[in-house]
Enzyme design. Structure first.
Site, PDB file in Angstrom:
ATOM      1  CG  HIS A  10      -2.062  -1.024   1.302  1.00 36.92           C
ATOM      2  ND1 HIS A  10      -1.873  -2.161   1.505  1.00 36.92           N
ATOM      3  CD2 HIS A  10      -3.302  -0.642   1.045  1.00 36.92           C
ATOM      4  CE1 HIS A  10      -3.166  -2.965   1.513  1.00 36.92           C
ATOM      5  NE2 HIS A  10      -4.113  -1.744   1.019  1.00 36.92           N
ATOM      6  CG  ASN A  50       4.628  -4.283   2.339  1.00 41.36           C
ATOM      7  OD1 ASN A  50       4.306  -3.441   2.758  1.00 41.36           O
ATOM      8  ND2 ASN A  50       3.903  -5.505   2.179  1.00 41.36           N
TER       9      ASN A  50
END
Length: 292
Positions: A137, A168
């Site tokens: 995201h 991430n």
């Protein structure tokens, strides 16, 4: 110069932000005589138009408030429930995504288990399947718990870029948590996130911009990611600016986030985006934090 080697060099030289700051300090003295010196002179610049928020019409809802400090660029603007983005059809990812964080936006009834990644542009879920990369995201889902619709909007693939799973789920996640924690001490927290494609030095001694692409639609895998954090002081007297660049590869979790602070000029030059001119139209007091 080792700092010019992207990826592993940024990781080994964990003092990336401080080192780039020194290069910037020297740039004014050195680049006049030799324009090839300095990290910034080696980063390609993509010219874009400087704009301010009043130049585009946005709704008076949360997404409109997001753009208080202007648009870094004007191409392919997309407005969602609580963030605004600019989509790059060449890379199949966003060029930038801006969101506003407040204590109210971080709390609410929304639940991630009801969210699924949604195809809205040229990238598909199939492009990521089996690739070894996460659908990372740009505007984090946890930043928008105030509304189920707002959280679901963060799962559009136009808000996603391929990210190394270790990066991430660890260092990047920690940076997102840091941004959320800053809402406790500031009036508003504005976060702009996006990909970077930085050059690396190859065996022939030359610099090349090279990156992997995923799936049938050739979704670009960024070499790095940036976050620009605009912090409004509680007393309303001034703005603090923090800017980070992280390599899209495994990062030693022992390296503190402060090591990835860089001068905002680094990101502006690498991305071709504009931040400072727009911010200065809204405040007369700007403090840039480049090292802790």
């Amino acid at each position: 110069m080792r700092l010019l080697r992207t990826g592993a060099t940024l990781l080994v030289g964990a003092g990336f932000g401080a080192s780039v700051s020194r290069l910037l300090d020297a740039r004014g003295r050195e680049e006049d005589s030799d324009p090839t010196l300095g990290l910034l002179s080696r980063v390609p610049v993509l010219p874009v138009q400087t704009v301010q928020a009043s130049e585009l019409a946005v709704s008076p809802s949360g997404s409109g408030a997001v753009m208080k400090y202007g648009f870094p660029s004007l191409a392919n603007i997309k407005t969602r429930e609580s963030y605004v983005s600019s989509y790059d059809p060449r890379t199949r990812t966003a060029s930038w995504v801006i969101e506003r964080l407040t204590p109210a936006s971080l709390n609410g009834p929304s639940d991630r288990k009801y969210c699924n990644f949604k195809e809205d542009e040229r990238a598909t879920n199939a492009d990521f399947k089996g690739s070894g990369f996460d659908r990372g995201h740009m505007a984090a889902a946890a930043n928008h718990k105030w509304s189920q619709k707002a959280m679901e909007d963060t799962f559009y693939l136009s808000n996603v870029a391929p990210q190394n799973p270790q990066m991430n789920q660890n260092t990047w996640n920690n940076l997102e948590k840091l941004c959320r924690s800053l809402t406790k001490y500031h009036l508003n927290v504005y976060v702009c996130t996006g990909p970077l494609y930085l050059p690396s030095q190859q065996a022939d001694g030359k610099l090349y911009v090279r990156y992997q692409v995923l799936g049938r639609n050739h979704v670009a895998v960024p070499t790095h990611f940036f976050k620009v954090v605009i912090l409004e002081k509680v007393d309303g007297k001034g703005v603090e600016l923090r800017s980070y660049v992280l390599p899209n590869e495994p990062i030693d979790e022992k390296i503190p986030l402060e090591r990835f602070l860089v001068p905002i000029e680094t990101i502006e030059r690498a991305s071709g985006l504009h931040f400072v001119p727009n911010i200065m139209k809204r405040t007369s007091s700007l403090q840039a934090i480049t090292a802790r």
